[in-house]
Motif scaffolding. Structure first.
Motif, short mmCIF file in Angstrom:
data_model
loop_
_atom_site.label_atom_id
_atom_site.label_comp_id
_atom_site.label_asym_id
_atom_site.label_seq_id
_atom_site.Cartn_x
_atom_site.Cartn_y
_atom_site.Cartn_z
N MET A 152 0.70 -1.19 -0.32
CA MET A 152 0.12 0.07 0.04
C MET A 152 0.81 1.35 -0.02
SD MET A 152 -3.22 0.97 0.33
CE MET A 152 -3.94 2.57 0.79
N ASN A 153 0.38 2.28 -0.69
CA ASN A 153 1.16 3.51 -1.08
C ASN A 153 0.27 4.47 -0.03
OD1 ASN A 153 2.57 5.77 -1.55
ND2 ASN A 153 1.97 5.74 -3.71
N TYR A 154 1.37 5.11 0.84
CA TYR A 154 0.57 6.09 2.04
C TYR A 154 0.86 7.44 1.39
CZ TYR A 154 -1.11 2.07 4.17
OH TYR A 154 -2.15 1.22 4.69
N TYR A 155 1.43 7.58 0.14
CA TYR A 155 1.06 9.09 -0.26
C TYR A 155 -0.15 8.72 -1.15
CZ TYR A 155 1.72 13.08 -3.18
OH TYR A 155 1.49 14.12 -3.91
N MET A 156 -1.28 9.22 -0.52
CA MET A 156 -2.42 9.00 -1.47
C MET A 156 -2.69 10.16 -2.34
SD MET A 156 -4.58 7.37 1.50
CE MET A 156 -4.93 5.73 1.83
N LYS A 157 -2.18 10.09 -3.59
CA LYS A 157 -1.70 11.34 -4.54
C LYS A 157 -3.24 11.84 -4.81
CE LYS A 157 1.06 13.18 -7.99
NZ LYS A 157 1.32 12.97 -9.36
N GLU A 158 -4.19 10.99 -5.21
CA GLU A 158 -5.40 11.49 -5.60
C GLU A 158 -6.15 12.41 -4.75
OE1 GLU A 158 -8.49 8.65 -7.39
OE2 GLU A 158 -6.89 8.23 -8.59
N ILE A 159 -6.04 12.09 -3.32
CA ILE A 159 -6.94 12.70 -2.37
C ILE A 159 -6.09 13.97 -2.04
CG2 ILE A 159 -7.24 12.79 -0.01
CD1 ILE A 159 -8.68 10.23 -0.56
N GLU A 160 -4.68 13.56 -1.75
CA GLU A 160 -3.78 14.59 -1.17
C GLU A 160 -3.51 15.96 -2.11
OE1 GLU A 160 -0.80 13.22 1.94
OE2 GLU A 160 -1.52 11.32 1.30
N THR A 161 -3.61 15.63 -3.33
CA THR A 161 -3.47 16.77 -4.29
C THR A 161 -4.78 16.96 -5.08
OG1 THR A 161 -2.89 15.17 -6.10
CG2 THR A 161 -0.93 15.93 -4.55
N ALA A 162 -5.85 16.77 -4.48
CA ALA A 162 -6.98 16.97 -5.39
C ALA A 162 -7.54 18.30 -5.48
CB ALA A 162 -8.07 16.28 -4.83
N PRO A 163 -8.13 19.03 -6.70
CA PRO A 163 -8.37 20.16 -6.63
C PRO A 163 -9.43 20.61 -5.54
CG PRO A 163 -8.48 19.22 -8.48
CD PRO A 163 -8.19 18.07 -7.67
N ARG A 164 -9.59 21.64 -4.81
CA ARG A 164 -10.52 21.72 -3.73
C ARG A 164 -11.96 21.52 -4.12
NH1 ARG A 164 -10.45 22.50 1.38
NH2 ARG A 164 -8.44 21.80 1.09
N HIS A 165 -12.38 21.78 -5.22
CA HIS A 165 -13.72 21.34 -5.54
C HIS A 165 -14.07 19.99 -5.73
CE1 HIS A 165 -12.30 20.95 -9.48
NE2 HIS A 165 -13.22 20.05 -9.80
N GLU A 166 -13.12 19.07 -5.96
CA GLU A 166 -13.15 17.56 -5.64
C GLU A 166 -13.39 17.24 -4.38
OE1 GLU A 166 -10.46 15.29 -8.10
OE2 GLU A 166 -10.94 16.50 -10.10
N LEU A 167 -12.27 17.88 -3.45
CA LEU A 167 -12.13 17.47 -2.04
C LEU A 167 -13.43 17.63 -1.37
CD1 LEU A 167 -10.20 16.25 -0.22
CD2 LEU A 167 -9.25 18.69 0.28
N GLU A 168 -14.06 19.10 -1.65
CA GLU A 168 -15.15 19.36 -0.91
C GLU A 168 -16.11 18.67 -1.27
OE1 GLU A 168 -14.41 24.19 -0.19
OE2 GLU A 168 -16.14 23.44 -1.49
N ALA A 169 -16.43 17.92 -2.77
CA ALA A 169 -17.37 17.12 -3.09
C ALA A 169 -17.31 15.83 -2.37
CB ALA A 169 -17.55 16.78 -4.53
N LEU A 170 -16.14 15.25 -1.93
CA LEU A 170 -16.17 14.17 -1.28
C LEU A 170 -16.46 14.44 0.38
CD1 LEU A 170 -14.80 11.26 -0.83
CD2 LEU A 170 -12.52 12.30 -0.02
N GLN A 171 -15.96 15.55 1.02
CA GLN A 171 -16.31 15.92 2.06
C GLN A 171 -17.93 15.93 2.38
OE1 GLN A 171 -13.87 19.68 2.66
NE2 GLN A 171 -12.58 18.56 3.89
N SER A 172 -18.42 16.55 1.15
CA SER A 172 -20.02 17.01 1.49
C SER A 172 -20.55 15.43 1.37
CB SER A 172 -20.39 17.59 0.12
OG SER A 172 -19.76 18.94 0.41
N PHE A 173 -20.28 14.73 0.65
CA PHE A 173 -20.88 13.20 0.57
C PHE A 173 -20.99 12.74 1.92
CE2 PHE A 173 -20.44 9.01 -0.30
CZ PHE A 173 -21.87 8.38 -0.93
N ARG A 174 -19.74 12.56 2.55
CA ARG A 174 -19.36 12.01 3.48
C ARG A 174 -20.14 12.57 4.90
NH1 ARG A 174 -12.99 10.01 2.99
NH2 ARG A 174 -13.40 8.40 1.63
N LEU A 175 -20.01 14.03 4.98
CA LEU A 175 -20.55 14.81 5.92
C LEU A 175 -22.07 14.56 6.00
CD1 LEU A 175 -20.60 17.00 8.02
CD2 LEU A 175 -21.02 18.77 6.18
N ALA A 176 -22.87 14.54 4.87
CA ALA A 176 -24.26 14.32 4.86
C ALA A 176 -24.86 13.06 5.21
CB ALA A 176 -24.76 14.43 3.27
N GLN A 177 -23.85 12.02 4.88
CA GLN A 177 -24.02 10.60 5.41
C GLN A 177 -24.09 10.55 6.73
OE1 GLN A 177 -21.51 7.87 3.23
NE2 GLN A 177 -23.23 7.03 2.37
#
Ligand code: DLL
Length: 438
Positions: A1-26
């Motif tokens: 397993m690679n613990y530099y999670m590039k997709e998440i750690e370098t995601a554009p803010r709107h993508e990160l916020e979309a993920l956060q919003s989904f998780r928050l609502a749930q």
């Protein structure tokens, strides 16, 4: 397993916020259905889970505080039955009843992932020897970093805190390359190493992962010079998960928050208003992936600032500046706000640096007094003229750093307590007096 999670750690803010919003609502629905104190709070505030659809709605939610955890002591805010809980930790309870936090197996995995990501961010990998000198036990420091180091595949050395001679022998003999410890314990080990004939070259240390208490940039330089390594800041609190809520990367310019798990906000602690990016205030966190104790808008009492610019390391995850201290540790001396970390920085800002100090606050004739007890740096013990000159310098540096006149008391070397964990830097006699005065 690679613990530099590039997709998440370098995601554009709107993508990160979309993920956060989904998780928050749930997670809000999950909490509302499972945690009675939350349901009550939300009902009282007239908020239903359907009102929380995105991170923009976060500010509609009521805050959670340490008092809420105390009121439901020990397990009343847990969202899962105890049969799902695999671990508990607890705060030391120095300022009241201790608070208990719980983890499911998935929570432990998330925590270990965050800690592994922190270690990777500061340059660690599976070839490292990670020496964990945070205390093991109900405190989250030891086990938190331990599981992270194992997840990374590093050689994990569960030294725990204390026994300085053995710590240094282990550094030397086991080849420790990354050491996790409180900054005050790092200082105490450096002093011990000097006195016992160890040299930096005896060790293979490249990084220290220091946190659990406020520490200044000046203290960082002392640790880096003392051991010949890079010292990184790591932050966390038991109520959110433990160490690795955020951690510095190799750029050492603020701690990246694991925002895919914890959403930070900065509020004005008096008006509770959310403050714009870049402003200093109280840190608040919401947990969007945890199962056992997913606290929402938890008021940490830590004073910090969030930086949203992209970091040179490429990560887009928001960075938090070094917390200056806690609102409950802030001293108000004759109306002026003073953080112990400001005094630490002043004491380390000129030659003959003093790393051990104690602040004694009192009241005389209705006026606050602040006495700074300083362990006299070894180089100047002897000549009275030198001692007087040092005292004058220390007073001038502190007075100008905090804007209040202090008195200085020079103490014998080694006369103040040494810390293996979180250092106690303040004795406030006013509190004791108030207690007796009712
Ligand atoms: O101190 C978790 C931790 C362990 C963090 C090891 C980092 C390394 P608690 O005992 O619950 O958890 O204390 C949390 O410690 O609210 C801050 O006031 C303070 N704190 C933690 N890290 C830092 C830091 C652990 N890097 C409380 N700088 C927090 C300043 C820190 N203060």
């Amino acid at each position: 397993m690679n613990y530099y999670m590039k997709e998440i750690e370098t995601a554009p803010r709107h993508e990160l916020e979309a993920l956060q919003s989904f998780r928050l609502a749930q997670k809000i629905r999950y909490i509302y259905d499972r945690v009675e104190p939350y349901r009550k709070k939300m009902d009282e505030a007239g908020i239903s889970p359907d009102d929380i659809k995105s991170v923009k709605d976060l500010s509609k939610l009521p805050f959670t505080t340490k008092q809420d955890l105390r009121d439901s002591y020990p397990y009343g805010m847990f969202a899962v039955p105890m049969s799902e809980v695999v671990r508990i930790h607890a705060s030391s309870g120095t300022t009241g009843k201790q608070t208990v936090v719980g983890y499911t197996q998935k929570d432990i995995d998330i925590w270990a992932e965050c800690a592994a990501r922190s270690l990777v961010g500061l340059g660690g990998d599976k070839n490292d020897y990670v020496h964990v000198a945070y205390g093991y036990g109900l405190f989250t420091g030891g086990l938190g970093m331990h599981y992270g180091a194992e997840k990374l595949g590093a050689v994990t050395i569960p030294a725990s805190a204390g026994n300085s001679m053995r710590q240094l022998e282990m550094f030397r003999d086991f080849g420790s390359s990354i050491v996790c410890m409180t900054p005050s314990y790092a200082i105490s080990l450096i002093e011990f190493a000097r006195e016992n004939g160890f040299k930096k070259e005896d060790f293979n240390l490249k990084a220290a992962v220091c946190g659990a208490e406020p520490w200044s940039e000046e203290m960082r330089r002392e640790i880096e010079d003392g051991f010949g390594l890079k010292a990184y800041d790591i932050y966390g609190l038991s109520e959110i998960i433990g160490p690795s809520v955020s951690c510095e990367c190799v750029e050492q310019c603020g701690m990246h928050v694991c925002e895919d798990h914890f959403i930070p906000e900065i509020i004005d602690p008096d008006t509770f208003e959310v403050l714009p990016a870049g402003q200093q205030g109280e840190l608040v966190f919401s947990c969007i992936t945890k199962e056992a104790l997913p606290l929402m808008r938890y008021r940490t009492r830590d004073i910090a600032t969030l930086i949203y610019d992209k970091c040179k390391c490429g990560r887009t995850l928001v960075r938090m500046k070094k917390p200056q201290g806690r609102t409950d540790d802030m001293l108000i001396i004759r109306g002026v706000n003073v953080f112990p970390s400001q005094i630490e920085a002043a004491l380390l800002s000129f030659d003959n640096k003093a790393t051990n100090y104690l602040l004694v606050v009192d009241r005389a004739d209705n006026l606050d007094t602040l006495e700074v007890q300083i362990e006299t740096p070894a180089q100047i013990v002897g000549s009275i003229a030198d001692l007087q000159a040092y005292e004058k310098k220390a007073k001038a540096a502190i007075d100008s750093a905090i804007g209040v006149g202090v008195s200085i008391k020079l103490k014998e070397p080694k006369s103040l307590n040494r810390s293996m964990g979180k250092a106690v830097r303040v004795v406030d006699n006013r509190k004791i007096k108030n207690k007796f005065e009712g």
